[in-house]
Design a protein around this motif. Sequence first.
Motif, PDB file in Angstrom:
ATOM      1  N   GLY A  91       0.848  -1.182   0.000  1.00 23.21           N
ATOM      2  CA  GLY A  91       0.000   0.000   0.000  1.00 23.21           C
ATOM      3  C   GLY A  91       0.882   1.229   0.000  1.00 23.21           C
ATOM      4  N   SER A  92       0.543   2.200  -0.777  1.00 24.95           N
ATOM      5  CA  SER A  92       1.387   3.384  -0.873  1.00 24.95           C
ATOM      6  C   SER A  92       1.116   4.337   0.280  1.00 24.95           C
ATOM      7  CB  SER A  92       1.135   4.097  -2.204  1.00 24.95           C
ATOM      8  OG  SER A  92      -0.211   4.487  -2.277  1.00 24.95           O
ATOM      9  N   GLY A  93       2.158   5.022   0.715  1.00 28.00           N
ATOM     10  CA  GLY A  93       2.019   6.025   1.750  1.00 28.00           C
ATOM     11  C   GLY A  93       1.905   5.455   3.155  1.00 28.00           C
ATOM     12  N   ARG A  94       2.086   4.166   3.309  1.00 33.39           N
ATOM     13  CA  ARG A  94       1.988   3.554   4.627  1.00 33.39           C
ATOM     14  C   ARG A  94       3.387   3.230   5.126  1.00 33.39           C
ATOM     15  NH1 ARG A  94      -2.125  -1.114   3.189  1.00 33.39           N
ATOM     16  NH2 ARG A  94      -1.376  -1.958   5.127  1.00 33.39           N
ATOM     17  N   ASP A  95       3.559   3.275   6.416  1.00 33.65           N
ATOM     18  CA  ASP A  95       4.820   2.903   7.039  1.00 33.65           C
ATOM     19  C   ASP A  95       4.840   1.389   7.188  1.00 33.65           C
ATOM     20  OD1 ASP A  95       7.084   2.509   8.520  1.00 33.65           O
ATOM     21  OD2 ASP A  95       6.575   3.958  10.085  1.00 33.65           O
ATOM     22  N   MET A  96       5.323   0.717   6.167  1.00 39.05           N
ATOM     23  CA  MET A  96       5.278  -0.734   6.127  1.00 39.05           C
ATOM     24  C   MET A  96       6.125  -1.356   7.231  1.00 39.05           C
ATOM     25  SD  MET A  96       3.122  -1.184   3.829  1.00 39.05           S
ATOM     26  CE  MET A  96       3.197  -2.885   3.347  1.00 39.05           C
ATOM     27  N   ALA A  97       7.252  -0.746   7.566  1.00 41.74           N
ATOM     28  CA  ALA A  97       8.105  -1.299   8.622  1.00 41.74           C
ATOM     29  C   ALA A  97       7.376  -1.263   9.967  1.00 41.74           C
ATOM     30  CB  ALA A  97       9.415  -0.526   8.710  1.00 41.74           C
ATOM     31  N   ALA A  98       6.734  -0.137  10.275  1.00 39.53           N
ATOM     32  CA  ALA A  98       6.006  -0.024  11.539  1.00 39.53           C
ATOM     33  C   ALA A  98       4.833  -0.998  11.570  1.00 39.53           C
ATOM     34  CB  ALA A  98       5.524   1.408  11.743  1.00 39.53           C
ATOM     35  N   GLU A  99       4.132  -1.144  10.451  1.00 38.35           N
ATOM     36  CA  GLU A  99       3.013  -2.088  10.392  1.00 38.35           C
ATOM     37  C   GLU A  99       3.488  -3.519  10.588  1.00 38.35           C
ATOM     38  OE1 GLU A  99       0.396  -1.650   7.055  1.00 38.35           O
ATOM     39  OE2 GLU A  99       0.354   0.526   7.275  1.00 38.35           O
ATOM     40  N   THR A 100       4.646  -3.835  10.033  1.00 36.44           N
ATOM     41  CA  THR A 100       5.204  -5.173  10.184  1.00 36.44           C
ATOM     42  C   THR A 100       5.565  -5.438  11.636  1.00 36.44           C
ATOM     43  OG1 THR A 100       6.042  -5.166   7.928  1.00 36.44           O
ATOM     44  CG2 THR A 100       7.040  -6.740   9.447  1.00 36.44           C
ATOM     45  N   VAL A 101       6.177  -4.460  12.285  1.00 37.57           N
ATOM     46  CA  VAL A 101       6.530  -4.613  13.695  1.00 37.57           C
ATOM     47  C   VAL A 101       5.272  -4.821  14.533  1.00 37.57           C
ATOM     48  CG1 VAL A 101       7.468  -3.406  15.719  1.00 37.57           C
ATOM     49  CG2 VAL A 101       8.718  -3.369  13.549  1.00 37.57           C
ATOM     50  N   ARG A 102       4.242  -4.031  14.292  1.00 38.12           N
ATOM     51  CA  ARG A 102       2.993  -4.181  15.042  1.00 38.12           C
ATOM     52  C   ARG A 102       2.369  -5.557  14.799  1.00 38.12           C
ATOM     53  NH1 ARG A 102       2.479   1.443  13.951  1.00 38.12           N
ATOM     54  NH2 ARG A 102       1.461   1.038  11.980  1.00 38.12           N
ATOM     55  N   ARG A 103       2.390  -5.994  13.567  1.00 38.76           N
ATOM     56  CA  ARG A 103       1.820  -7.297  13.231  1.00 38.76           C
ATOM     57  C   ARG A 103       2.592  -8.421  13.936  1.00 38.76           C
ATOM     58  NH1 ARG A 103       0.911  -6.513   7.740  1.00 38.76           N
ATOM     59  NH2 ARG A 103      -1.143  -5.739   8.221  1.00 38.76           N
ATOM     60  N   LEU A 104       3.913  -8.323  13.935  1.00 36.22           N
ATOM     61  CA  LEU A 104       4.734  -9.332  14.603  1.00 36.22           C
ATOM     62  C   LEU A 104       4.493  -9.332  16.112  1.00 36.22           C
ATOM     63  CD1 LEU A 104       8.108  -8.963  12.696  1.00 36.22           C
ATOM     64  CD2 LEU A 104       6.607 -10.952  12.706  1.00 36.22           C
ATOM     65  N   LEU A 105       4.423  -8.146  16.696  1.00 34.20           N
ATOM     66  CA  LEU A 105       4.144  -8.053  18.130  1.00 34.20           C
ATOM     67  C   LEU A 105       2.806  -8.700  18.463  1.00 34.20           C
ATOM     68  CD1 LEU A 105       5.299  -4.407  18.973  1.00 34.20           C
ATOM     69  CD2 LEU A 105       6.406  -6.560  19.645  1.00 34.20           C
ATOM     70  N   LEU A 106       1.811  -8.429  17.643  1.00 36.82           N
ATOM     71  CA  LEU A 106       0.487  -8.993  17.873  1.00 36.82           C
ATOM     72  C   LEU A 106       0.515 -10.511  17.753  1.00 36.82           C
ATOM     73  CD1 LEU A 106      -2.512  -8.638  18.372  1.00 36.82           C
ATOM     74  CD2 LEU A 106      -2.804  -8.312  15.922  1.00 36.82           C
ATOM     75  N   GLU A 107       1.136 -11.033  16.730  1.00 35.99           N
ATOM     76  CA  GLU A 107       1.202 -12.482  16.545  1.00 35.99           C
ATOM     77  C   GLU A 107       1.919 -13.154  17.698  1.00 35.99           C
ATOM     78  OE1 GLU A 107       3.026 -13.226  12.770  1.00 35.99           O
ATOM     79  OE2 GLU A 107       1.420 -12.239  11.673  1.00 35.99           O
ATOM     80  N   GLN A 108       3.044 -12.583  18.104  1.00 36.40           N
ATOM     81  CA  GLN A 108       3.809 -13.166  19.206  1.00 36.40           C
ATOM     82  C   GLN A 108       3.031 -13.095  20.516  1.00 36.40           C
ATOM     83  OE1 GLN A 108       7.429 -10.962  18.945  1.00 36.40           O
ATOM     84  NE2 GLN A 108       8.198 -12.153  17.215  1.00 36.40           N
ATOM     85  N   ALA A 109       2.338 -11.997  20.728  1.00 35.87           N
ATOM     86  CA  ALA A 109       1.554 -11.842  21.954  1.00 35.87           C
ATOM     87  C   ALA A 109       0.403 -12.836  21.989  1.00 35.87           C
ATOM     88  CB  ALA A 109       1.030 -10.413  22.066  1.00 35.87           C
TER      89      ALA A 109
END
Length: 175
Positions: A91-109
């Motif tokens: 998706g354009s204009g999105r902070d993909m790195a931050a979204e990936t970190v949030r997604r990983l944190l959520l999955e691990q949690a």
Amino acid sequence: MADDDGFREFVHARLRRLSRIAYLLTGDHHAAEDLLQNALVKLASRWSKVSAGGAPDAYLRKILYHEHVSAWRRNHHLRAEWSTAEPPEGGSGRDMAAETVRRLLLEQALAKLTRKQRAVIVLRFVEDLSEADAAAALGVSVGTVKSQTSYALKRLRELAPELHVLVREPKEAWA
């Protein structure tokens, strides 16, 4: 099944959301596919009755969560759970790195919770259901939903303090 087209339309309109929910419940893409497929097979066999009743979403949700807990009961000793990281959708204009970190944190949690706790957290905070609706989906009392939510949140605070990132940006965290 008398209303094949209605069932197909129902599934097609919800497949992406249902896949995401199944993945959040299981923490594994293959297990999520199996879970969703089993739930949809059960729904398909009762489609004419459920669709006539006017609440196929609630019925499918209940099947999905019951299948999830039942699968754990059958296989808890056979299967280890692994957190996986899939590349986020573009998706354009999105902070993909931050979204990936949030997604990983959520999955691990979520992987640190019991299946019942995970189900309650997904119902309450991903699907944004009320305590009463979550209780109905799981076939338990509102008190059980409240206590499981409390236990799950306490456990997440203890085992995954890094989740404070999700609290600050709740809408983006679940994207």
